[in-house]
Structures are given as structure tokens and as C-alpha cells.
Design a protein around this motif. Structure first.
Motif, short mmCIF file in Angstrom:
data_model
loop_
_atom_site.label_atom_id
_atom_site.label_comp_id
_atom_site.label_asym_id
_atom_site.label_seq_id
_atom_site.Cartn_x
_atom_site.Cartn_y
_atom_site.Cartn_z
N SER A 97 65.29 42.96 46.58
CA SER A 97 65.94 42.99 45.26
C SER A 97 65.18 42.10 44.29
CB SER A 97 67.40 42.52 45.37
OG SER A 97 68.13 43.39 46.21
N ALA A 98 65.19 42.50 43.04
CA ALA A 98 64.48 41.74 42.01
C ALA A 98 65.11 42.02 40.66
CB ALA A 98 63.00 42.11 42.00
N VAL A 99 64.72 41.25 39.67
CA VAL A 99 65.17 41.44 38.29
C VAL A 99 63.94 41.44 37.39
CG1 VAL A 99 66.57 40.53 36.39
CG2 VAL A 99 67.37 40.30 38.75
N ALA A 100 63.91 42.34 36.43
CA ALA A 100 62.76 42.43 35.53
C ALA A 100 63.23 42.62 34.10
CB ALA A 100 61.85 43.58 35.94
N VAL A 101 62.39 42.19 33.18
CA VAL A 101 62.61 42.42 31.75
C VAL A 101 61.47 43.31 31.26
CG1 VAL A 101 62.68 41.38 29.45
CG2 VAL A 101 63.82 40.25 31.37
N TRP A 102 61.83 44.41 30.61
CA TRP A 102 60.83 45.31 30.04
C TRP A 102 61.01 45.28 28.53
CZ3 TRP A 102 59.51 50.82 32.26
CH2 TRP A 102 58.27 51.20 31.74
N SER A 103 60.09 44.62 27.86
CA SER A 103 60.14 44.50 26.40
C SER A 103 59.51 45.73 25.75
CB SER A 103 59.39 43.25 25.94
OG SER A 103 59.98 42.08 26.49
N GLY A 104 59.95 46.02 24.55
CA GLY A 104 59.39 47.15 23.84
C GLY A 104 57.90 46.99 23.60
N SER A 108 54.67 47.44 30.93
CA SER A 108 55.37 47.56 32.21
C SER A 108 56.39 46.43 32.32
CB SER A 108 54.39 47.51 33.38
OG SER A 108 53.67 46.30 33.37
N PRO A 109 57.35 46.54 33.25
CA PRO A 109 58.35 45.49 33.42
C PRO A 109 57.72 44.21 33.95
CG PRO A 109 59.04 47.55 34.47
CD PRO A 109 57.61 47.71 34.13
N LEU A 110 58.34 43.08 33.60
CA LEU A 110 57.89 41.76 34.04
C LEU A 110 58.99 41.12 34.89
CD1 LEU A 110 55.85 39.38 33.93
CD2 LEU A 110 57.08 38.60 31.88
N ALA A 111 58.67 40.76 36.13
CA ALA A 111 59.65 40.13 37.01
C ALA A 111 60.06 38.76 36.46
CB ALA A 111 59.08 39.99 38.41
N VAL A 372 61.28 57.71 30.36
CA VAL A 372 60.32 56.73 30.85
C VAL A 372 60.68 56.40 32.29
CG1 VAL A 372 59.40 54.39 30.56
CG2 VAL A 372 59.97 55.76 28.55
N THR A 373 59.68 56.27 33.16
CA THR A 373 59.91 55.97 34.57
C THR A 373 59.84 54.47 34.81
OG1 THR A 373 58.98 58.09 35.26
CG2 THR A 373 59.12 56.37 36.93
N PHE A 374 60.88 53.94 35.45
CA PHE A 374 60.91 52.54 35.85
C PHE A 374 60.52 52.47 37.33
CE2 PHE A 374 62.75 48.71 37.57
CZ PHE A 374 62.63 47.77 36.56
N PRO A 375 59.57 51.60 37.72
CA PRO A 375 59.07 51.58 39.10
C PRO A 375 59.99 50.85 40.07
CG PRO A 375 57.93 49.93 37.81
CD PRO A 375 58.83 50.67 36.84
N GLY A 376 61.16 51.38 40.31
CA GLY A 376 62.12 50.78 41.22
C GLY A 376 63.47 51.44 41.05
N LEU A 377 64.39 51.16 41.99
CA LEU A 377 65.73 51.74 41.94
C LEU A 377 66.65 50.77 41.21
CD1 LEU A 377 66.03 53.16 45.56
CD2 LEU A 377 65.38 54.37 43.49
N ILE A 378 66.98 51.07 39.97
CA ILE A 378 67.82 50.20 39.15
C ILE A 378 69.26 50.28 39.65
CG2 ILE A 378 68.79 49.87 36.85
CD1 ILE A 378 66.15 50.70 35.67
N SER A 379 69.91 49.13 39.75
CA SER A 379 71.32 49.07 40.11
C SER A 379 72.18 48.65 38.93
CB SER A 379 71.54 48.11 41.28
OG SER A 379 71.07 46.81 40.95
N ALA A 380 71.60 47.97 37.96
CA ALA A 380 72.33 47.55 36.76
C ALA A 380 71.33 47.23 35.67
CB ALA A 380 73.21 46.35 37.06
N LEU A 381 71.71 47.51 34.41
CA LEU A 381 70.84 47.14 33.30
C LEU A 381 71.64 46.89 32.05
CD1 LEU A 381 68.84 50.04 31.61
CD2 LEU A 381 70.99 50.42 32.83
N GLU A 382 71.02 46.17 31.13
CA GLU A 382 71.59 45.92 29.82
C GLU A 382 70.43 45.76 28.85
OE1 GLU A 382 73.63 46.43 27.41
OE2 GLU A 382 75.33 45.66 28.57
#
Length: 387
Positions: A97-104, A108-111, A372-382
Motif C-alpha cells: 500500500s502507498a499514497v501518492a500525489v499527482w499534481s496537474g 506522473s504521481p509522486l509517492a 488517464v491511467t493511474f499506475p496502481g489500484l486506487i482505493s480512495a482519492l480526493e
């Protein structure tokens, strides 16, 4: 005899070559034969299947070229007009499990070192609340902060809700009882947060059973126990009104969508019914676009989660208006979220085979979408603002 257009000399007219040149010539002929055999890899040019007098071409050397893949476009390029931050908790291809922020502005997302969701954003999409599920002996932990830093606020938390139109104000409930007690009690608390830090907390009231706040407006705080919605006065903690309900779906500062049996209904902030809706009753998770979104109110819903038929839907909903604007299906759904200005609903569907998450950015204002494809299985986002 004529050779190459010239009259050849007769054998009698040619002088005898010196004997030492005959020896040298013989050596040259032998060397030439050996060299020819070597070039042919030991093949006799007069052997059956060969062509006498033919010469094999040397091996062709193809120069090696290095292909450099171009870097992917920034998220704001792939989704024109999206300039905010997506905060997502997800699982990787190896199951961690991990958390990432993907800025506009990022490709790519940043852990990042934030707690996992589910997440809740306040009315200004500036502050973020997260509830980590059952990882500690004291129960779920409530965290508050932003996309850069979050701190724990309370443990044994059952649920939380931000104020619908006042930023940085959060209500939550905590378990008071130990597991040995048969009668469960819940403490309703509120807090104000500045710079992501708790600056003021207040105990509102103690409630029987397990109850979670789902809606906070000028009328008060509404809590839900799985069978009933109860509106409480923030100052006194006294009950103002209540209705039976099987689910709470989403709310604005003025009205909310609730589930009663096989139907969905629109109620006002005093829990008075406004109208019966045609939205499916299996739509149990969602959120409204921020107040003031042009053309709104819009609501994004996850419908049929865990069922054979699942979809993410965007509706225009307000008293007297109810229109389905967009729908996308998937095998695994995540609760949708909105950009801070209401320009886009972010609708995630997971693909466990790849594994990845397809994020559909739908604009109800322009009636257009991007994927857009996110490289992982998202379980929650905001989605939080960067403005």
C-alpha cells in the motif's frame, strides 16, 4: 583466338617464363585456393548444389540505434484545465500500500508519506481528513492536514464530516466504551484547523450507540447510525429532527440525497423531504460539486458497488431538476471526487489485471471527458486545490 577484343598471341610466340616465377605462381595459386575456401566457410564451389564461380556476399552489419521514449505529457496537458492535486491511496503491483500525489503540473504521481484513505476534503478543498481503518488497538485514527503533511487528531473514530460551507471546521465522533461494555456510547466533537493543526476542539454531546456525522450545515450536525438520520444542535447537542434512512449518499449546504428502502429522496438541511428521485437506490457513495459550480448543482455517484452491474454516474440534481449527464461502467469502483472549482468529476474504475486505475475526468460544464491511467489500484482519492 580473340580475347576481350584483342588478338591473342600464339603459344609459340610467347617466351618461356623463368622457373622461379613458376614456383611463386604455384604458391600464389595455392594461397588463393585456401583463401577462397576460408571465405566460403570450407565449401567447395564445385560441390553439388553450388554454383561454380559464384561469390558469397559478406555479412551485412546493421548499425544499432537506441530509441528513447518520449516523456508522457503533464496531467494538465492530458486533461486541459486541470491544475489541482489528486491525493490517492493505492496498492502497487506487488500488493503493498502507498499514497501518492499527482499534481496537474506533473507527468506522473509522486509517492508521499501520508496516511491511507478514505479521504474527505473541506468546503474549500484546502484541508484533508483521513480515517485509517482498524490498524490500532484504540480503533480508527483521524488525521487532518493537506497534501504535504497530516497529523493524528483522535483515535477510536467512527466518522467525520466537514462543514458544508465554512472551511477548516470538522465534526467527528469517538467511541467512549471499551469492548467489554455492552452499551456503546459515542462522543460528538468539533474542531477548527489552521495550517492543518488543531486550534480549538469542543465536545458537543454524548450519543447512544455507534453514530457518525455525515452532514454539517448552519442548521446543525446530522449523524447516522445505519437506520436513522438525526439532526443535532451544535451548541446544545439537542435533537432537532430525525428521519428513517438506509443510507446517506451526498449533500450540499442546502440539501442531501438519502436512501429509504428501494428509493432515493432529496431532503433539505432540516431533514424535510423535498422530492422523490429516480436515482437508483444502489447509489450509496458520492459527492456534490462545490457550491457555486456553474450550471450546478452536480453530483457524482458510485452505483452498484460489489454488484454484478457497477457504474459511476454524474447527475444534475436540485429541487425540481434531475438529469443523468454521464455514466461509465467498470468491474471495480472507487468513490468519485470533484476538482475544487467543479470543472471535473474524477471517476475512478480499477483494472485488477493490469493492475491500474482508469481515471475518467468528466466536465459537466463542457460535457466532455478525458481518461488517464493511474499506475496502481486506487482505493480512495480526493482532489485538493493548489491555488
Amino acid at each position: 583466338m580473340t580475347v576481350g577484343g584483342r588478338e591473342a598471341d600464339s603459344a609459340d610466340s610467347r617466351p618461356d617464363p623463368p622457373k622461379h616465377w613458376l614456383a611463386v605462381g604455384a604458391v600464389g595459386i595455392v594461397a588463393g585456393l585456401l583463401l577462397g575456401i576460408g571465405l566460403r566457410g570450407g565449401t567447395d564451389p564445385t560441390a553439388p548444389g553450388s554454383t561454380p564461380g559464384s561469390v558469397e556476399s559478406p555479412s551485412t552489419v546493421v548499425p544499432t540505434t537506441t530509441t528513447t521514449r518520449p516523456e508522457p505529457d503533464r496531467l494538465a496537458t492530458r486533461v486541459p484545465g486541470f491544475i489541482d492535486d489528486i491525493v490517492a491511496s493505492y496498492s502497487t503491483s506487488v500488493g503493498t500500500s502507498a499514497v501518492a500525489v499527482w499534481s496537474g503540473s506533473a507527468r506522473s504521481p509522486l509517492a508521499v508519506g501520508l496516511p491511507e484513505g478514505p479521504y474527505l476534503a473541506d468546503s474549500y478543498r484546502t484541508w484533508l481528513a483521513a480515517i485509517t481503518r482498524r490498524r490500532y488497538s484504540s480503533g480508527d485514527v483521524l488525521w487532518v492536514g493537506n497534501q504535504a503533511y497530516m497529523e493524528p487528531v483522535a483515535t477510536g473514530v467512527l466518522g467525520a464530516a466537514w462543514h458544508a460551507n465554512r472551511p477548516a471546521r470538522l465534526a467527528w465522533t469517538e467511541e467512549l466504551n471499551s469492548e467489554s461494555e455492552s452499551l456503546h456510547r459515542t462522543l460528538l466533537r468539533t474542531g477548527v484547523f489552521i495550517a492543518g493543526l488543531t486550534t480549538a476542539t469542543r465536545n458537543v454531546t454524548v450519543l447512544p450507540g455507534d453514530q457518525a456525522p455525515v452532514w454539517w450545515t448552519q442548521k446543525g450536525i446530522t449523524v447516522f447510525n445505519g437506520a436513522r438520520l438525526l439532526l443535532l444542535d451544535v451548541e446544545t447537542g439537542e435533537a432537532q429532527s430525525e428521519i428513517l434512512a438506509d443510507g446517506f449518499v451526498a449533500a450540499t449546504d442546502q440539501f442531501a440525497i438519502v436512501v429509504q428502502g428501494d428509493s432515493t429522496r432529496l431532503v433539505d438541511s432540516s431533514l424535510g423531504e423535498l422530492q422523490l428521485l429516480t436515482i437508483p437506490s444502489n447509489c450509496r457513495a458520492g459527492s456534490f460539486a462545490p457550491t457555486g459550480t456553474p450550471g450546478g448543482p452536480f453530483v457524482a455517484l458510485a452505483c452498484g458497488v460489489g454488484e454484478a452491474s457497477q457504474s459511476l454516474q454524474v447527475w444534475a440534481v436540485e429541487p425540481g431538476v434531475e438529469t443523468l449527464l454521464f455514466e461509465t461502467s467498470g468491474s471495480g469502483l472507487v468513490e468519485p471526487a470533484w476538482s475544487p472549482d467543479g470543472s471535473f468529476a474524477v471517476l475512478p474504475t480499477i483494472d485488477p489485471i493490469r493492475p491500474s486505475t482508469e481515471m475518467t475526468f468528466y466536465s459537466p460544464i463542457l460535457d466532455t471527458s478525458y481518461t488517464v491511467t493511474f499506475p496502481g489500484l486506487i482505493s480512495a482519492l480526493e482532489v485538493l486545490t493548489t491555488r
